[in-house]
Design a protein around this motif. Structure first.
Motif, PDB file in Angstrom:
ATOM      1  N   ASN A   1      63.504 -29.465  86.577  1.00 40.42           N
ATOM      2  CA  ASN A   1      65.094 -29.894  86.457  1.00 40.42           C
ATOM      3  C   ASN A   1      65.828 -28.743  85.696  1.00 40.42           C
ATOM      4  O   ASN A   1      67.238 -28.529  86.061  1.00 40.42           O
ATOM      5  CB  ASN A   1      65.334 -31.306  85.624  1.00 40.42           C
TER       6      ASN A   1
ATOM      7  N   ASP B   1      55.525 -35.988  83.457  1.00 40.75           N
ATOM      8  CA  ASP B   1      56.993 -35.933  82.868  1.00 40.75           C
ATOM      9  C   ASP B   1      57.488 -34.617  82.312  1.00 40.75           C
ATOM     10  O   ASP B   1      58.599 -33.961  82.690  1.00 40.75           O
ATOM     11  CB  ASP B   1      57.148 -37.003  81.363  1.00 40.75           C
ATOM     12  N   ARG B   2      56.464 -33.869  81.821  1.00 42.03           N
ATOM     13  CA  ARG B   2      56.780 -32.347  81.389  1.00 42.03           C
ATOM     14  C   ARG B   2      57.323 -31.498  82.532  1.00 42.03           C
ATOM     15  O   ARG B   2      58.047 -30.873  82.710  1.00 42.03           O
ATOM     16  CB  ARG B   2      55.692 -31.646  80.534  1.00 42.03           C
TER      17      ARG B   2
ATOM     18  N   GLN C   1      59.299 -24.623  76.008  1.00 36.31           N
ATOM     19  CA  GLN C   1      58.332 -25.319  76.836  1.00 36.31           C
ATOM     20  C   GLN C   1      58.276 -24.295  78.217  1.00 36.31           C
ATOM     21  O   GLN C   1      57.388 -24.089  78.953  1.00 36.31           O
ATOM     22  CB  GLN C   1      58.843 -26.809  77.418  1.00 36.31           C
TER      23      GLN C   1
ATOM     24  N   ASN D   1      63.259 -27.034  75.000  1.00 35.35           N
ATOM     25  CA  ASN D   1      62.945 -26.969  76.492  1.00 35.35           C
ATOM     26  C   ASN D   1      62.998 -25.095  76.617  1.00 35.35           C
ATOM     27  O   ASN D   1      62.204 -24.921  77.428  1.00 35.35           O
ATOM     28  CB  ASN D   1      64.192 -27.389  77.238  1.00 35.35           C
TER      29      ASN D   1
ATOM     30  N   GLU E   1      58.292 -32.601  85.429  1.00 36.45           N
ATOM     31  CA  GLU E   1      59.562 -32.874  85.974  1.00 36.45           C
ATOM     32  C   GLU E   1      60.631 -32.341  85.297  1.00 36.45           C
ATOM     33  O   GLU E   1      61.773 -31.683  85.493  1.00 36.45           O
ATOM     34  CB  GLU E   1      59.625 -34.418  86.122  1.00 36.45           C
ATOM     35  N   THR E   2      60.497 -32.367  83.949  1.00 40.92           N
ATOM     36  CA  THR E   2      61.644 -31.894  82.975  1.00 40.92           C
ATOM     37  C   THR E   2      62.038 -30.434  82.953  1.00 40.92           C
ATOM     38  O   THR E   2      62.748 -29.769  83.226  1.00 40.92           O
ATOM     39  CB  THR E   2      61.231 -31.891  81.636  1.00 40.92           C
TER      40      THR E   2
END
Length: 435
Positions: free
Chosen positions: A336, A329-330, A408, A405, A332-333
């Motif tokens: 994006n 999930d990370r 990250q 974000n 993919e985030t």
């Protein structure tokens, strides 16, 4: 437990079929009457269609060729539609060849005139190879592989959430070109089966897992947040949700995994987020066997030899891999967000970071990478590199991205994971939105 795992993989078969979908059709190519005695029954051959290779199987009993390629891919290569492909093949005289093989170039067989072309039933483009309680191997279209991995992770969390600390799920994706020898693909897949194979909890070699820092009990689940940022939602009620499940949702607790570590299996909802035996700024230690995710692109058959996991660390020669399964999930985030840079900017950012890492810390070795992870000056450099990039799409400037974000992205750049993002989405999956 074995039957439960077997049932899980049986359900996965249906999940994959629903994800890849039914290919609209394939073609039956009926040649003019001739001497085809030299052709092997159900042998694969190549038809040359204006320079584009179309793979077909010879169906000897019915004297016909059946297409085995993705017709959409073939039509795209010819710059026509699938319907126009039928018209193009009708009445066409084509060169039939034996496909190339190891130390053997492609060999011409004969000219065949396609007298009739007929559309026949569709098919699911997936081939199960092995389905056992502990192993599952399947061939699927490459553009669906990541989507399947996400759905498989979700099913795993729902069905195995109570025992995920003891029953990990490792997902390995091997991408390859359509002409890659299947033996190389299977060897690469088999190598990925060792993702957690060397980490034996009973022998004390298992990873310690993470320190618990937060607990949030709800009606049906307990939320455990660990100091690496990963959060688990663990069901704590029985199947009928009317009774507390006091049997399965438990974690091993203790200062070490050795017999002298006084470890014990403790009920999730009884875990104390602050242990008096540990410093006040740290949570108590729990022991888990993490789930992992890894991928490799076999641009050459020899690339399969790079899939090797160190017995002590579980890492490959590329220290960013394998990821934790929860990192799907990370990843993919991050993509994006990162794809809001132009393609040239993405390449420039990654090149700048990795070239500087090599210049400051030396060659790409696991120990070298770990040094760069902890260097505050290098972290500042990565942050400045991302901030100074030209953000031109959804995010017009670096500060338009949320602070969480942004952090990250910086962390991913420091660890070298941005290069993994580029390889996965830009080189392998060729994300059209990110081009």
């Amino acid at each position: 437990m074995a039957e439960t795992a077997r049932s899980f993989w049986q359900n996965t078969d249906e999940l994959i079929l629903n994800t890849v979908g039914l290919r609209s059709f394939r073609l039956e190519l009926s040649p003019d009457i001739g001497d085809f005695s030299d052709l092997g029954d159900y042998h694969v051959y190549d038809l040359d269609v204006d320079g584009v290779v179309l793979s077909v199987v010879w169906d000897k009993p019915n004297q016909r060729f059946l297409t085995t390629d993705n017709l959409n891919y073939c039509a795209t290569e010819l710059a026509i539609s699938e319907v126009d492909l039928i018209k193009k093949l009708q009445g066409k005289t084509l060169q039939l060849s034996d496909p190339s093989s190891f130390l053997q170039a492609s060999r011409s067989k004969m000219k065949v005139n396609i007298q009739n072309v007929r559309q026949i039933n569709g098919y699911y483009p997936t081939i199960p190879i092995v389905s056992e309680p502990t192993i599952y191997l399947v061939l699927v279209p490459g553009d669906k592989a990541l989507e399947i991995a996400h759905k498989l992770k979700t099913e795993y969390e729902q069905q195995m959430g109570r025992v995920r600390d003891r029953l990990p799920l490792d997902i390995g994706l091997v991408f390859f070109r359509r002409r890659t020898p299947i033996r190389s693909v299977l060897e690469a897949g088999r190598a990925m089966l060792n993702m957690s194979g060397q980490l034996d909890m009973d022998s004390g070699k298992s990873w310690e897992g993470w320190r618990l820092i937060e607990k949030d009990k709800s009606a049906n689940s307990c939320q455990l947040q660990f100091d690496n940022g990963i959060t688990w939602n663990i069901p704590v009620v029985a199947g009928d949700v009317s009774k507390q499940d006091e049997w399965y949702p438990r974690l091993y607790q203790g200062n070490s995994w050795s017999p002298k570590g006084k470890r014990k299996l403790k009920y999730i909802c009884e875990l104390n987020p602050r242990s008096p035996q540990m410093p006040k700024d740290r949570g108590q230690r729990v022991w888990v066997r993490p789930s992992h995710f890894d991928f490799e692109y076999l641009d050459t058959s020899a690339r399969r030899f790079e899939i090797y996991y160190d017995e002590k660390t579980g890492r490959r020669s590329r220290p960013t891999r394998p990821f934790y399964l929860e990192d799907l999930d990370r990843i993919e985030t991050l993509w994006n967000i990162f794809k809001n840079l132009e393609k040239s900017q993405r390449h420039q950012v990654i090149h700048t970071i990795e070239a500087t890492r090599e210049l400051w810390f030396g060659q790409r070795e696991p120990e070298v990478w770990e040094q760069s992870w902890e260097d505050p000056i290098f972290k500042r450099f990565v942050a400045d590199t991302l901030a100074n990039a030209t953000w031109t799409k959804k995010y017009k400037k670096w500060t338009d991205i949320s602070p969480e974000n942004r952090q990250q992205l910086v962390n991913a750049g420091v660890r070298g994971e941005l290069a993994d993002l580029a390889e996965l989405y830009m080189e392998i999956l060729k994300d059209s939105e990110g081009k």
